[in-house]
Design a protein around this motif. Structure first.
Motif, PDB file in Angstrom:
ATOM      1  N   PHE A  28       0.860  -1.155  -0.109  1.00  0.00           N
ATOM      2  CA  PHE A  28      -0.121   0.041   0.007  1.00  0.00           C
ATOM      3  C   PHE A  28       1.050   1.211   0.058  1.00  0.00           C
ATOM      4  N   ALA A  29       1.886   1.188   0.820  1.00  0.00           N
ATOM      5  CA  ALA A  29       2.942   2.371   0.899  1.00  0.00           C
ATOM      6  C   ALA A  29       3.457   2.545  -0.841  1.00  0.00           C
ATOM      7  N   GLY A  30       3.851   1.375  -1.295  1.00  0.00           N
ATOM      8  CA  GLY A  30       4.673   1.471  -2.488  1.00  0.00           C
ATOM      9  C   GLY A  30       3.537   2.099  -3.546  1.00  0.00           C
ATOM     10  N   LEU A  31       2.400   1.573  -3.219  1.00  0.00           N
ATOM     11  CA  LEU A  31       1.100   2.065  -4.433  1.00  0.00           C
ATOM     12  C   LEU A  31       0.886   3.701  -4.188  1.00  0.00           C
ATOM     13  N   ALA A  32       1.176   4.201  -2.870  1.00  0.00           N
ATOM     14  CA  ALA A  32       0.507   5.517  -2.739  1.00  0.00           C
ATOM     15  C   ALA A  32       1.926   6.356  -3.170  1.00  0.00           C
ATOM     16  N   PRO A  38       3.592  10.817  -1.188  1.00  0.00           N
ATOM     17  CA  PRO A  38       4.459  10.259  -0.115  1.00  0.00           C
ATOM     18  C   PRO A  38       3.864  10.519   1.384  1.00  0.00           C
ATOM     19  N   GLU A  39       3.069  11.391   1.594  1.00  0.00           N
ATOM     20  CA  GLU A  39       2.486  11.668   2.863  1.00  0.00           C
ATOM     21  C   GLU A  39       1.583  10.501   3.531  1.00  0.00           C
ATOM     22  N   ILE A  40       1.008   9.685   2.355  1.00  0.00           N
ATOM     23  CA  ILE A  40      -0.057   8.815   2.609  1.00  0.00           C
ATOM     24  C   ILE A  40       0.969   7.485   2.965  1.00  0.00           C
ATOM     25  N   ALA A  41       2.073   7.311   2.251  1.00  0.00           N
ATOM     26  CA  ALA A  41       2.880   6.252   2.237  1.00  0.00           C
ATOM     27  C   ALA A  41       3.543   6.260   3.591  1.00  0.00           C
ATOM     28  N   LEU A  42       4.316   7.467   4.063  1.00  0.00           N
ATOM     29  CA  LEU A  42       4.761   7.601   5.273  1.00  0.00           C
ATOM     30  C   LEU A  42       3.716   7.365   6.424  1.00  0.00           C
ATOM     31  N   GLU A  43       2.681   7.935   6.286  1.00  0.00           N
ATOM     32  CA  GLU A  43       1.804   7.729   7.350  1.00  0.00           C
ATOM     33  C   GLU A  43       1.418   5.814   7.643  1.00  0.00           C
ATOM     34  N   VAL A  44       1.481   5.366   6.611  1.00  0.00           N
ATOM     35  CA  VAL A  44       1.065   3.923   6.565  1.00  0.00           C
ATOM     36  C   VAL A  44       2.236   3.069   7.245  1.00  0.00           C
ATOM     37  N   LEU A  45       3.458   3.506   6.770  1.00  0.00           N
ATOM     38  CA  LEU A  45       4.491   2.732   7.515  1.00  0.00           C
ATOM     39  C   LEU A  45       4.812   3.299   8.764  1.00  0.00           C
ATOM     40  N   THR A  46       4.554   4.458   9.049  1.00  0.00           N
ATOM     41  CA  THR A  46       4.786   4.540  10.692  1.00  0.00           C
ATOM     42  C   THR A  46       3.661   4.105  11.556  1.00  0.00           C
ATOM     43  N   ASN A  52      11.405  -2.408  11.971  1.00  0.00           N
ATOM     44  CA  ASN A  52      12.792  -2.933  11.921  1.00  0.00           C
ATOM     45  C   ASN A  52      13.143  -3.546  10.578  1.00  0.00           C
ATOM     46  N   TYR A  53      11.944  -4.024   9.860  1.00  0.00           N
ATOM     47  CA  TYR A  53      12.483  -4.727   8.481  1.00  0.00           C
ATOM     48  C   TYR A  53      12.996  -3.991   7.475  1.00  0.00           C
ATOM     49  N   THR A  54      13.712  -4.522   6.898  1.00  0.00           N
ATOM     50  CA  THR A  54      14.510  -3.762   5.670  1.00  0.00           C
ATOM     51  C   THR A  54      13.526  -3.338   4.575  1.00  0.00           C
ATOM     52  N   THR A  55      12.396  -3.938   4.256  1.00  0.00           N
ATOM     53  CA  THR A  55      11.441  -3.236   3.366  1.00  0.00           C
ATOM     54  C   THR A  55      10.813  -1.957   3.755  1.00  0.00           C
ATOM     55  N   VAL A  56      10.742  -2.139   4.994  1.00  0.00           N
ATOM     56  CA  VAL A  56      10.009  -0.783   5.763  1.00  0.00           C
ATOM     57  C   VAL A  56      10.892   0.385   5.853  1.00  0.00           C
ATOM     58  N   ARG A  57      12.237  -0.076   6.068  1.00  0.00           N
ATOM     59  CA  ARG A  57      13.058   0.971   5.951  1.00  0.00           C
ATOM     60  C   ARG A  57      13.578   1.585   4.734  1.00  0.00           C
ATOM     61  N   ASN A  58      13.489   0.590   3.644  1.00  0.00           N
ATOM     62  CA  ASN A  58      13.988   0.997   2.295  1.00  0.00           C
ATOM     63  C   ASN A  58      12.786   2.162   1.924  1.00  0.00           C
ATOM     64  N   ILE A  59      11.587   1.577   2.042  1.00  0.00           N
ATOM     65  CA  ILE A  59      10.515   2.342   1.396  1.00  0.00           C
ATOM     66  C   ILE A  59      10.448   3.728   2.304  1.00  0.00           C
TER      67      ILE A  59
END
Length: 69
Positions: A28-32, A38-46, A52-59
Motif C-alpha cells: 500500500f505504501a508503494g502504491l501511494a 508520499p505523505e500517505i505512504a509515510l503515514e502507513v509505514l509509521t 525494523n524490517y528492511t523493506t519498511v526502512r527502504n521504503i
C-alpha cells in the motif's frame, strides 16, 4: 482508483484496531508513493508494528528522498 480503494480499506482496518500484515502495508505504501502521495505512504509505514524490517526502512528512505526532490 486502486489507491482510493486501498485507502478506504486501510481506514476501516484502523477503526477496528487491526494491523495488516507487513507485506500489505508495504504494498500500500508503494502504491501511494507511485501515485505521488508520499505523505500517505509515510503515514502507513509509521503505523505498522514492524518498523525494523528492511523493506519498511527502504521504503521510508525512498519516501524521504522523494519529499526532498
Amino acid at each position: 482508483e486502486s489507491l482510493d480503494i486501498a485507502l478506504k480499506l486501510w481506514g476501516e482496518l484502523q477503526e477496528i484496531g487491526h494491523y495488516p500484515m507487513r507485506r500489505a502495508a508495504t504494498f500500500f505504501a508503494g502504491l501511494a508513493l507511485n501515485q505521488g502521495k508520499p505523505e500517505i505512504a509515510l503515514e502507513v509505514l509509521t503505523n505498522t508494528k514492524y518498523q525494523n524490517y528492511t523493506t519498511v526502512r527502504n521504503i521510508k528512505v525512498t519516501i524521504l528522498i522523494f519529499q526532498l526532490v
